[in-house]
Design an enzyme around this catalytic site. Structure first.
Site, PDB file in Angstrom:
ATOM      1  N   ASP A  75      -3.088   2.419  -6.544  1.00 30.21           N
ATOM      2  CA  ASP A  75      -1.859   2.510  -4.905  1.00 30.21           C
ATOM      3  C   ASP A  75      -1.118   1.321  -3.622  1.00 30.21           C
ATOM      4  OD1 ASP A  75      -4.159   3.779  -4.347  1.00 30.21           O
ATOM      5  OD2 ASP A  75      -3.250   4.145  -3.251  1.00 30.21           O
ATOM      6  N   GLU A  76      -2.576   0.049  -4.343  1.00 31.76           N
ATOM      7  CA  GLU A  76      -2.306  -0.893  -3.693  1.00 31.76           C
ATOM      8  C   GLU A  76      -2.882  -2.126  -4.539  1.00 31.76           C
ATOM      9  OE1 GLU A  76      -5.837  -2.960  -0.843  1.00 31.76           O
ATOM     10  OE2 GLU A  76      -5.988  -0.972  -1.779  1.00 31.76           O
ATOM     11  N   ASP A 101       0.617  -1.228   0.242  1.00 33.37           N
ATOM     12  CA  ASP A 101       0.186  -0.197  -0.188  1.00 33.37           C
ATOM     13  C   ASP A 101       0.882   0.913   0.214  1.00 33.37           C
ATOM     14  OD1 ASP A 101      -2.213   1.933   0.232  1.00 33.37           O
ATOM     15  OD2 ASP A 101      -2.885   1.066   2.470  1.00 33.37           O
TER      16      ASP A 101
END
Length: 389
Positions: free
Chosen positions: A104-105, A9
């Site tokens: 973003d993950e 993350d």
């Protein structure tokens, strides 16, 4: 062989990208998502802004009141996509099994890779350092035996660290923490559990499976497993979508059909935009409603001709909604799904349509998609759409 799953993350990703591009922002309260005078919601906030209570999905007006000295940035999706691609290129050097969850993950499956990369914790730290040194972004990495526990672990890794939960310690690790620690249980779920006398994961684990299924329906079995740190969901690599769906849990349960249709309109726009972005069309449209009593119902319709246009798909899903919805029970969650995807280029035309009008609409949607790519999805929406995400 015990699986080794990582959840990666990026910390305050949008803000971190802005700081890389403008180092003078570091150490300051920065909020991405709009201007302080504008409408919209917070997409990301620096840790300095979070200290004042600002968080993602908060209305910009509220963020301005909490942190009036913050620097507000509109953000640029194209820049974030470019940085995201660089991060994912690094992840894919470590394993071909990388499942993106957002820009973003991601989840990454390292099972069986110890001979190649070494111990899992050392590999995660090396991955973390490579992302920082190459891209300039901090990452938090959780390591565990399944996706559920890896995601929990990454929360404990924040900010900017690595954290591992050993396979035989999952249930014991979770037990003392608030029930909201479990992914998928938000503030409203926490309140409902409190009414049942459930405050910790240990309390949830003590409830019989039969009781959970009676109260929560199909979600009950998932809760029973989650409370024990159990998840069987595999890491699924990036591939052409077999289905596209969007759903959201409402801030407040509602029986207002106009409001619910406006949320449905927004979700449909997002799903249809992804559909066109992948060059696909959908043959089947599905509506999903979850009521305040956690009963979930779905209705589907197969189109005569596959479609990717908002107006066709929305007309279908809203017709399903109007035939299904009654005001007797408040709606908690609403969603739309597009399935039976194809690259067929046939277009649906009504009795009074013409090739010129059809081509004009195609140009219109292409223009809308270009604007969203450049300025972000919320830069142009149907007047009927309401963002509840």
């Amino acid at each position: 062989m015990t699986p080794t799953i990582l959840h990666i993350d990026m910390d305050a990703f949008f803000v971190s990208v802005e700081e890389v591009l403008d180092p003078s922002l570091k150490g300051k309260a920065v909020i991405v998502g709009g201007s302080p005078e504008g409408r919209g919601v917070v997409a990301a906030a620096s840790y300095e802004a979070r200290r004042f209570g600002v968080h993602s999905a908060m209305p910009i007006a509220r963020a301005r009141k909490l942190c009036p000295h913050a620097i507000f940035l509109r953000g640029a999706h194209k820049r974030y996509s470019e940085f995201s691609a660089r991060v994912f290129a690094i992840l894919e050097h470590y394993s071909p099994l990388v499942e993106p969850m957002s820009l973003d993950e991601a989840y990454l499956d390292l099972t069986g890779c110890e001979r190649l990369h070494g111990p899992a914790v050392a590999t995660a730290q090396r991955m973390h350092d490579e992302i920082r040194d190459t891209v300039g972004i901090n990452a938090s990495i959780g390591i565990a035996a399944n996706k559920l526990m890896a995601k929990v672990a990454s929360e404990f890794a924040k900010p900017n660290g690595c954290f591992r939960v050993l396979p035989d310690q999952a249930a014991r690790f979770l037990a003392p923490f608030p029930v909201g620690t479990l992914p998928g249980i938000g503030p409203k779920g926490v309140q409902q559990f409190r009414r049942l006398g459930v405050r910790t994961v240990r309390d949830l684990a003590a409830l019989p499976l039969e009781f959970l299924e009676e109260v929560f329906g199909e979600w009950g079995a998932q809760l029973h497993d989650k409370a024990r740190g159990i998840s069987h969901s595999p890491v699924q690599p990036r591939e052409e979508s077999k289905s596209i769906s969007r759903e959201t849990t409402l801030e407040e349960d509602s029986t207002d059909p106009q409001y619910l249709e406006s949320v449905l309109s927004y979700l449909l726009e997002k799903a249809a935009g992804q559909l066109r972005g992948e060059g696909l069309r959908a043959r089947c449209v599905t509506l999903k409603l979850r009521y305040s009593d956690f009963k979930t119902v779905t209705r589907s319709r197969t189109l005569t001709v596959p479609a990717c246009e908002d107006h066709i798909l929305f007309a279908t899903v809203v017709d399903l909604f109007r035939k299904l919805f009654t005001r007797r029970t408040r709606v908690r969650l609403i969603g739309v799904g597009l399935t039976s995807l194809t690259r067929e280029a046939l277009q649906q035309m009504d009795l009074f349509d013409t090739p010129a009008r059809s081509a004009g609409r195609e140009t219109l949607y292409a223009g809308i998609d270009r604007i969203r790519t450049k300025y972000g999805f919320r830069s142009i929406l149907r007047a009927t759409s309401h963002n509840e995400e």
